[in-house]
Design a protein around this motif. Sequence first.
Motif, PDB file in Angstrom:
ATOM      1  N   ILE A 130       0.833  -1.204   0.000  1.00 28.47           N
ATOM      2  CA  ILE A 130       0.000   0.000   0.000  1.00 28.47           C
ATOM      3  C   ILE A 130       0.866   1.250   0.000  1.00 28.47           C
ATOM      4  N   VAL A 131       1.908   1.268   0.832  1.00 26.32           N
ATOM      5  CA  VAL A 131       2.799   2.432   0.897  1.00 26.32           C
ATOM      6  C   VAL A 131       3.476   2.667  -0.449  1.00 26.32           C
ATOM      7  N   ALA A 132       3.974   1.589  -1.076  1.00 23.27           N
ATOM      8  CA  ALA A 132       4.687   1.734  -2.344  1.00 23.27           C
ATOM      9  C   ALA A 132       3.764   2.245  -3.451  1.00 23.27           C
ATOM     10  N   VAL A 133       2.560   1.660  -3.548  1.00 20.51           N
ATOM     11  CA  VAL A 133       1.625   2.066  -4.607  1.00 20.51           C
ATOM     12  C   VAL A 133       1.144   3.492  -4.373  1.00 20.51           C
ATOM     13  N   TRP A 134       0.799   3.805  -3.139  1.00 23.43           N
ATOM     14  CA  TRP A 134       0.295   5.145  -2.836  1.00 23.43           C
ATOM     15  C   TRP A 134       1.371   6.204  -3.093  1.00 23.43           C
ATOM     16  N   THR A 135       2.578   5.931  -2.621  1.00 21.74           N
ATOM     17  CA  THR A 135       3.666   6.896  -2.817  1.00 21.74           C
ATOM     18  C   THR A 135       3.968   7.099  -4.297  1.00 21.74           C
ATOM     19  N   VAL A 144      -1.255  12.057  -9.223  1.00 21.24           N
ATOM     20  CA  VAL A 144      -2.672  12.387  -9.025  1.00 21.24           C
ATOM     21  C   VAL A 144      -2.834  13.810  -8.509  1.00 21.24           C
ATOM     22  N   ILE A 145      -2.051  14.188  -7.510  1.00 22.56           N
ATOM     23  CA  ILE A 145      -2.166  15.531  -6.942  1.00 22.56           C
ATOM     24  C   ILE A 145      -1.797  16.587  -7.975  1.00 22.56           C
ATOM     25  N   THR A 146      -0.721  16.335  -8.720  1.00 22.16           N
ATOM     26  CA  THR A 146      -0.306  17.304  -9.737  1.00 22.16           C
ATOM     27  C   THR A 146      -1.390  17.486 -10.789  1.00 22.16           C
ATOM     28  N   GLY A 147      -1.938  16.374 -11.280  1.00 19.76           N
ATOM     29  CA  GLY A 147      -2.995  16.470 -12.280  1.00 19.76           C
ATOM     30  C   GLY A 147      -4.230  17.179 -11.757  1.00 19.76           C
ATOM     31  N   THR A 148      -4.593  16.908 -10.497  1.00 18.64           N
ATOM     32  CA  THR A 148      -5.769  17.562  -9.918  1.00 18.64           C
ATOM     33  C   THR A 148      -5.563  19.065  -9.787  1.00 18.64           C
ATOM     34  N   VAL A 149      -4.391  19.466  -9.314  1.00 19.61           N
ATOM     35  CA  VAL A 149      -4.118  20.895  -9.145  1.00 19.61           C
ATOM     36  C   VAL A 149      -4.076  21.605 -10.488  1.00 19.61           C
ATOM     37  N   LEU A 150      -3.411  21.027 -11.464  1.00 15.57           N
ATOM     38  CA  LEU A 150      -3.297  21.676 -12.767  1.00 15.57           C
ATOM     39  C   LEU A 150      -4.638  21.753 -13.476  1.00 15.57           C
ATOM     40  N   SER A 151      -5.533  20.797 -13.201  1.00 16.65           N
ATOM     41  CA  SER A 151      -6.841  20.824 -13.854  1.00 16.65           C
ATOM     42  C   SER A 151      -7.696  22.004 -13.404  1.00 16.65           C
ATOM     43  N   GLN A 208      -1.990  22.231  -0.820  1.00 16.97           N
ATOM     44  CA  GLN A 208      -1.763  21.990   0.603  1.00 16.97           C
ATOM     45  C   GLN A 208      -2.802  21.025   1.158  1.00 16.97           C
ATOM     46  N   ARG A 209      -4.072  21.241   0.802  1.00 16.38           N
ATOM     47  CA  ARG A 209      -5.135  20.360   1.306  1.00 16.38           C
ATOM     48  C   ARG A 209      -4.974  18.945   0.769  1.00 16.38           C
ATOM     49  N   LEU A 210      -4.684  18.833  -0.502  1.00 17.71           N
ATOM     50  CA  LEU A 210      -4.535  17.496  -1.093  1.00 17.71           C
ATOM     51  C   LEU A 210      -3.339  16.761  -0.500  1.00 17.71           C
ATOM     52  N   THR A 211      -2.260  17.471  -0.260  1.00 19.79           N
ATOM     53  CA  THR A 211      -1.075  16.834   0.318  1.00 19.79           C
ATOM     54  C   THR A 211      -1.360  16.324   1.722  1.00 19.79           C
ATOM     55  N   GLU A 212      -2.014  17.149   2.516  1.00 20.72           N
ATOM     56  CA  GLU A 212      -2.343  16.723   3.876  1.00 20.72           C
ATOM     57  C   GLU A 212      -3.318  15.549   3.867  1.00 20.72           C
ATOM     58  N   SER A 213      -4.326  15.617   3.004  1.00 19.78           N
ATOM     59  CA  SER A 213      -5.289  14.520   2.924  1.00 19.78           C
ATOM     60  C   SER A 213      -4.620  13.231   2.462  1.00 19.78           C
ATOM     61  N   SER A 214      -3.713  13.359   1.501  1.00 21.51           N
ATOM     62  CA  SER A 214      -3.014  12.176   1.009  1.00 21.51           C
ATOM     63  C   SER A 214      -2.161  11.542   2.096  1.00 21.51           C
ATOM     64  N   GLN A 215      -1.452  12.376   2.848  1.00 21.58           N
ATOM     65  CA  GLN A 215      -0.622  11.846   3.927  1.00 21.58           C
ATOM     66  C   GLN A 215      -1.464  11.139   4.989  1.00 21.58           C
ATOM     67  N   PHE A 216      -2.584  11.783   5.358  1.00 22.82           N
ATOM     68  CA  PHE A 216      -3.446  11.174   6.366  1.00 22.82           C
ATOM     69  C   PHE A 216      -4.041   9.858   5.855  1.00 22.82           C
TER      70      PHE A 216
END
Length: 462
Positions: free
Chosen positions: A60-65, A71-78, A123-131
């Motif tokens: 899970i850690v490897a796939v998520w990382t 995913v975050i980059t694409g979401t922000v740029l969209s 910032q929100r996506l990064t925090e949510s992803s980490q959690f």
Amino acid sequence: MQTSTLILFVLALTVVAYVLGRQRSVQLAQPLGGIKRLHSLPNYYGLMAAVWTGIPALVIVAVWTGMETTVITGTVLSTLPDTYTSVSESQISLTFSRIRNIQLGTIDGSQYPDLVQAGELLQRLTESSQFGKVALTLVISVLGGAYAWLRTSPRLRARPQFEVVLKGFFLLCSTIAIFTTIGIILSVLFESIRFFQSIPFFDFVFGTKWSPQIAIRADQVGSSGAFGAIPLFVGTLLIAAIALLVAVPLGLMSAIYLSEYANSKVRGVVKPLLEVLAGIPTVVYGFFAALTMAPLVRDFFQGIGLDGVSAESALAAGLVMGIMIIPFVSSLSDDVINAVPNSLRDGSYGLGATKSETIRQVVFPAALPGIMGGVLLAASRAIGETMIVVMAAGLAANLTVNPLEAVTTVTVQIATLLVGDQEFDSPKTLAAFALGLMLFITTLLLNIVAMSIVKRFREQYD
């Protein structure tokens, strides 16, 4: 929680699961008459508990990382206007770097008001992803440990199941190695194809002039680029041949002496001293070649009446490189010769052969496959060396077999072409990949020849 900290936490849970799984198997076996009633040893029950606790969580850690950045980059740029996304990849990358800097607070967001909202989203996506990553990983780890605890029983075939997991792990490692090799080949091949779309293949392979720089005047050789690789390969083979002429005889003779003639005291001193040569940095060899060996070679040949000897020469680089690769031949050959069964030596002595005859006619042929492996390793090391050639043989792409002249090699030119900021649409830069591909093919052919020799003699002496 950082990813590294999360991995350490999962590993700690895995150790705890191993201890608890082993203890539970012992406890379950006590009412039945001891651990002899278990299908497998207690360690295997602990290992299976560790597998269920650690492996799913680490996956899970490897796939998520691996996916979260994309995913975050694409979401922000969209969320950005088209004026930011309908541009080149480099400009999009620059825009996202600014968004990240706004998120980190390293630049003032008032300079880029359109990107402030994107920075907040990042910032929100990064925090949510980490959690989410931490929560999911810990839940999977705990659930896996609980499942392993519940399924532990004296009848559980823990050892066969763990061996299946171990076999899968070994298969995964070998598959990764194979796909890494394939990836390297394809990455070099695709860039080489782009190069050959600009430069004809036969002009590259059979050309005799190498000048990839773009000249200022049209009358210069390199005005449109000269990409003939023959001088580079001749220089590479010339220096490698000189190095092998030094290393192979000295390495083999030292190996024969250490394994057949030297007593244990001499062997214990000489062998480590020889192997120290392999640990010296190549830049130190380069200094020695440039400051000591090259002047000695020049002065010697000028002293016997040869004029025009270059201060940078293939001979100086080859001699020092030969000294550097002596341990590769000596150490491996020594180990192989020691591995020859004593029964072959005893049979030779029983027939009346002397020690030298036994070594020459019995031991050496029997050890030849391993010796060829050491020589091949030394040849590959010589072909791939860069620093010594740069400092002692120069950068001039001269088509010559005279060891007293300056030459260059494939690896040196690859390093030269890829130094600094490069445009990967230029034939000059893409030429480095074509050189790498040709070097790979050359090394592959050397491997095929060596393996044929090894196979022939191994069948004879096995």
